[in-house]
Write a protein that holds these residues in place. Structure first.
Motif, short mmCIF file in Angstrom:
data_model
loop_
_atom_site.label_atom_id
_atom_site.label_comp_id
_atom_site.label_asym_id
_atom_site.label_seq_id
_atom_site.Cartn_x
_atom_site.Cartn_y
_atom_site.Cartn_z
N LEU A 284 -1.67 -3.41 11.85
CA LEU A 284 -1.60 -1.98 12.11
C LEU A 284 -1.03 -1.80 13.50
O LEU A 284 -1.68 -2.16 14.49
N LEU A 285 0.19 -1.29 13.59
CA LEU A 285 0.78 -0.96 14.89
C LEU A 285 0.30 0.41 15.33
O LEU A 285 0.26 1.35 14.53
N MET A 286 -0.05 0.53 16.60
CA MET A 286 -0.51 1.79 17.15
C MET A 286 0.10 2.00 18.53
O MET A 286 0.29 1.05 19.27
N ALA A 287 0.41 3.25 18.83
CA ALA A 287 0.83 3.60 20.18
C ALA A 287 0.28 4.98 20.51
O ALA A 287 0.04 5.80 19.61
N PHE A 288 0.08 5.24 21.80
CA PHE A 288 -0.48 6.52 22.26
C PHE A 288 0.53 7.25 23.13
O PHE A 288 1.27 6.65 23.89
N GLN A 289 0.49 8.56 23.01
CA GLN A 289 1.31 9.42 23.87
C GLN A 289 0.50 10.68 24.14
O GLN A 289 0.10 11.39 23.20
N ARG A 290 0.21 10.98 25.39
CA ARG A 290 -0.59 12.17 25.72
C ARG A 290 0.24 13.42 25.42
O ARG A 290 1.41 13.53 25.79
N LEU A 291 -0.40 14.37 24.73
CA LEU A 291 0.28 15.61 24.38
C LEU A 291 0.35 16.53 25.60
O LEU A 291 -0.60 16.60 26.40
N HIS A 292 1.46 17.24 25.73
CA HIS A 292 1.56 18.27 26.75
C HIS A 292 0.71 19.47 26.34
O HIS A 292 0.34 19.63 25.17
N GLU A 293 0.40 20.32 27.30
CA GLU A 293 -0.48 21.46 27.04
C GLU A 293 0.04 22.33 25.91
O GLU A 293 -0.73 22.80 25.05
N ASP A 294 1.36 22.56 25.87
CA ASP A 294 1.91 23.46 24.85
C ASP A 294 2.09 22.77 23.49
O ASP A 294 2.58 23.37 22.54
N GLU A 295 1.70 21.49 23.39
CA GLU A 295 1.79 20.77 22.12
C GLU A 295 0.43 20.66 21.42
O GLU A 295 0.34 20.09 20.34
N ARG A 296 -0.62 21.17 22.04
CA ARG A 296 -1.96 21.01 21.50
C ARG A 296 -2.40 22.24 20.71
O ARG A 296 -2.04 23.35 21.04
#
Length: 396
Positions: A284-296
């Protein structure tokens, strides 16, 4: 496996020179800002330039893939795939090498079903720009490449792995049709490369799970076990792109919010399918990317599309087994899931290891070598169950 076709086809390949000139002309008009942004997105990756040990192989792959894609552009497949499509082998003869395309019409249909234009596929994999390489933490002897735009991942395979992939191909295609949001990696092409009269080498082309990669902060390869599952992290401030492993993930969780139930169910469906194929040792490949405020949140500016959400199940009876979710309007969206705070890139890869005599003996040896510890070589049923348990324990 589908019955073999009357015989492989062999044709002279068209030259990619015209395509290379057009791409070079186009890139010449790109501005400085575009080139700086492109370089920033490639931090930690390395262009395979002249002098690199894989440069010659890369050039042959690029020329061969350009010509192979031209065939599907000139003669796009129509209708449903036939037995001959699954067993077709087209060999294109180039100056100094040959490139084979295996089950070409099947993969051309799959690319089309993903909304991938053949012109874009050809441009990304052709000779206009060098492939990229990264520091691999894999223990296999395979060679890995990324297209310059990082959208496509290329990997060399052993002959027996290709045989397994092709034997399972009809069921793989059917599974993706039933479950269009499947976490299984999308294989887009299977090829052979032979230089002069040397031995054939095989490679596949896949959608990269980690795309678009610009804001990804962490990457992991998870097998649900502990033996050989630690990678020494890159020093702080380093630009190296490392894929970490299970033990590196200790103490962390994946916060999917309302998407968690979908993810757990899809993992069950996909690993059950791999268990039926007698396959193990996938990741299972996983990666993280923090969402910007306007993407939440539901009021975000991120535009969603559901076109692929309404395809898949072939009848009303099957709809209960069909998982559906909103897809971000972004390339390779099938591998993207948004949680409350982070965007997650998720996909099951390395689907070609069959639980045969070789793996059974390896399991016996590891049982003696690592008593009381968990390792990757176990029965497909145990492997699938253990990975699903890992996911359930590490998500919220």
């Amino acid at each position: 496996m589908a019955a073999p076709s009357p015989g492989p086809r062999e044709i002279l390949a068209p030259s990619p020179e015209a395509g290379r000139r057009a791409a070079a002309s186009s890139s010449g008009h790109r501005g400085l800002l575009w080139r700086l942004r492109d370089k920033q997105c490639r931090l930690g990756l390395f262009e395979i330039s002249p002098g690199h040990e894989l440069h010659q192989v890369m050039c042959l792959m690029q020329a061969g893939l350009w010509a192979a894609t031209q065939v599907s552009m000139d003669h796009p497949p129509t209708g449903l795939p036939t037995e001959e499509d699954f067993s077709e082998v087209l060999t294109q003869v180039h100056e100094g090498f040959e490139l084979g395309t295996l089950a070409g019409p099947v993969f051309a249909r799959l690319r089309r079903s993903l909304g991938l234009a053949e012109e874009d596929y050809q441009a990304a994999l052709g000779p206009s720009r060098p492939y990229l390489q990264f520091l691999s933490t894999s223990k296999s002897k395979a060679s890995f490449f990324l297209s310059h735009d990082q959208r496509f991942f290329l990997k060399t395979l052993r002959s027996r792995e290709v045989q397994a992939l092709l034997a399972h191909l009809p069921r793989y295609v059917h599974h993706l049709q039933r479950h269009p949001h499947s976490l299984l990696a999308r294989v887009l092409g299977v090829h052979s490369l032979r230089v002069a009269r040397g031995k054939k080498k095989y490679f596949i082309v896949m959608q990269s799970v980690f795309y678009p990669a610009g804001r990804i902060s962490e990457r992991y390869d998870i097998k649900g076990c502990e033996v050989s599952r630690w990678v020494e992290p890159a020093p702080e401030g380093s630009v190296l792109v490392l894929v970490l492993k299970d033990l590196n993930f200790q103490g962390k969780t994946i916060n999917l919010g309302p998407q968690r139930s979908w993810f757990l169910r899809q993992m069950e469906l996909d690993t059950a399918f791999l268990r039926e194929l007698n396959v193990l040792d996938y990741s299972l490949l996983m990666a993280f990317q923090r969402l910007h405020e306007d993407e939440r949140g539901p009021g975000s500016s991120l535009i969603f599309r559901t076109a692929r959400s309404i395809r898949g199940a072939q009848s009303a009876e099957e709809s209960g087994a069909q998982n559906r979710r909103l897809l971000p309007d972004a390339p390779n969206a099938l591998h993207i899931v948004d949680g409350p705070e982070h965007r997650y890139f998720l996909g099951l890869v390395d689907l070609t290891t069959v639980y045969g005599l070789r793996k059974r003996l390896e399991q016996l040896w590891k049982t003696l070598r690592y008593p009381g510890r968990t390792f990757s070589t176990v029965s497909p049923a145990c492997y699938a169950r253990r990975l699903c348990q890992w996911v359930e324990a590490h998500t919220e």
